[in-house]
Motif scaffolding. Structure first.
Motif, mmCIF file in Angstrom:
data_model
loop_
_atom_site.group_PDB
_atom_site.id
_atom_site.type_symbol
_atom_site.label_atom_id
_atom_site.label_comp_id
_atom_site.label_asym_id
_atom_site.label_seq_id
_atom_site.Cartn_x
_atom_site.Cartn_y
_atom_site.Cartn_z
ATOM 1 N N THR A 1 0.743 -1.149 -0.094
ATOM 2 C CA THR A 1 0.047 0.127 -0.136
ATOM 3 C C THR A 1 0.861 1.367 0.012
ATOM 4 N N ALA A 2 1.904 1.124 0.908
ATOM 5 C CA ALA A 2 2.723 2.396 0.949
ATOM 6 C C ALA A 2 3.580 2.767 -0.447
ATOM 7 N N PRO B 1 3.083 7.459 4.058
ATOM 8 C CA PRO B 1 4.381 7.673 4.863
ATOM 9 C C PRO B 1 5.045 6.396 4.739
ATOM 10 N N ILE B 2 6.283 6.386 4.771
ATOM 11 C CA ILE B 2 7.442 5.384 4.748
ATOM 12 C C ILE B 2 7.008 4.265 5.914
ATOM 13 N N PRO B 3 6.876 2.900 5.332
ATOM 14 C CA PRO B 3 6.349 1.895 6.378
ATOM 15 C C PRO B 3 7.275 1.784 7.567
ATOM 16 N N LYS C 1 14.532 8.286 1.898
ATOM 17 C CA LYS C 1 14.801 8.745 0.688
ATOM 18 C C LYS C 1 15.155 7.324 -0.309
ATOM 19 N N ARG C 2 15.595 6.356 0.389
ATOM 20 C CA ARG C 2 15.579 4.876 -0.125
ATOM 21 C C ARG C 2 14.214 4.309 -0.437
ATOM 22 N N PHE C 3 13.279 4.485 0.323
ATOM 23 C CA PHE C 3 11.910 3.781 -0.056
ATOM 24 C C PHE C 3 11.477 4.760 -0.970
ATOM 25 N N ALA C 4 11.646 6.217 -1.079
ATOM 26 C CA ALA C 4 11.138 6.874 -2.329
ATOM 27 C C ALA C 4 11.631 6.438 -3.643
ATOM 28 N N VAL C 5 13.071 6.220 -3.480
ATOM 29 C CA VAL C 5 13.920 5.423 -4.709
ATOM 30 C C VAL C 5 13.098 4.460 -5.330
#
Length: 179
Positions: free
Chosen positions: A8-9, A16-18, A31-35
């Motif tokens: 879902t995230a 938001p980041i899990p 930032k890593r999750f956004a990439v």
């Protein structure tokens, strides 16, 4: 954190980041999750464009990519085989207001989906009549090959498809006359 929460995230750019995702120092890693989220989005958009190249040409790459972003968030893949993804795209187009002025688009998507499904269909087994006499051949029940695509449309989708996929200049397709 569950896989559902992570997925879902992953598909919601505003989510938001899990919890529990950290960098090597144990700090949250937005930032890593956004990439990663961006790579997933780009891959899904590219896969849909590969599956529906005529639709992409008809509406333009920039609009298609934005529309594909809306689609993958509304209808994420349920199968890990991305080349087969997009079965609900024709129906999505039918209810997507920004393309309502292009009433042939859902049928064009059905054609492209059908062509892809035909390509991936099981091989047909030829009808073996060598062991039958003339009378019994007439009683056999032939079947259409699994790759057979039969569809109808009120729009000249085959002409549009040919026009869009051909390399050379051709006259623009004309609407079919109705009686």
């Amino acid at each position: 954190m569950t896989q559902d929460a992570f997925a879902t995230a992953l598909l919601d750019a505003d989510a938001p980041i899990p919890p529990g995702l950290t960098d090597p120092m144990g700090r949250p890693a937005p930032k890593r999750f956004a990439v990663y989220r961006n790579n997933v989005a780009a891959s899904l958009i590219a896969a849909l464009g590969d599956g529906f190249p005529v639709i992409k040409r008809l509406v333009g790459a920039e609009f298609f990519d934005a529309m594909a972003g809306v689609f993958f968030r509304a209808c994420p893949p349920e199968d890990p085989r991305l080349p087969l993804w997009g079965g609900t795209f024709p129906g999505f187009l039918s209810g997507f207001p920004p393309v309502a002025h292009l009433p042939y688009l859902p049928d064009m998507a059905r054609l492209e989906l059908g062509l892809r499904q035909s390509y991936h269909a099981a091989d047909a087994h030829p009808l073996d009549v060598s062991h039958h006499d003339a009378g019994s051949v007439l009683s056999l029940r032939p079947r259409l090959a699994p790759a057979t695509l039969v569809m109808s449309s009120r729009h000249p989708i085959l002409s549009i498809w040919r026009f869009t996929t051909s390399g050379g200049p051709k006259p623009a397709p004309r609407p079919r006359r109705t009686s």
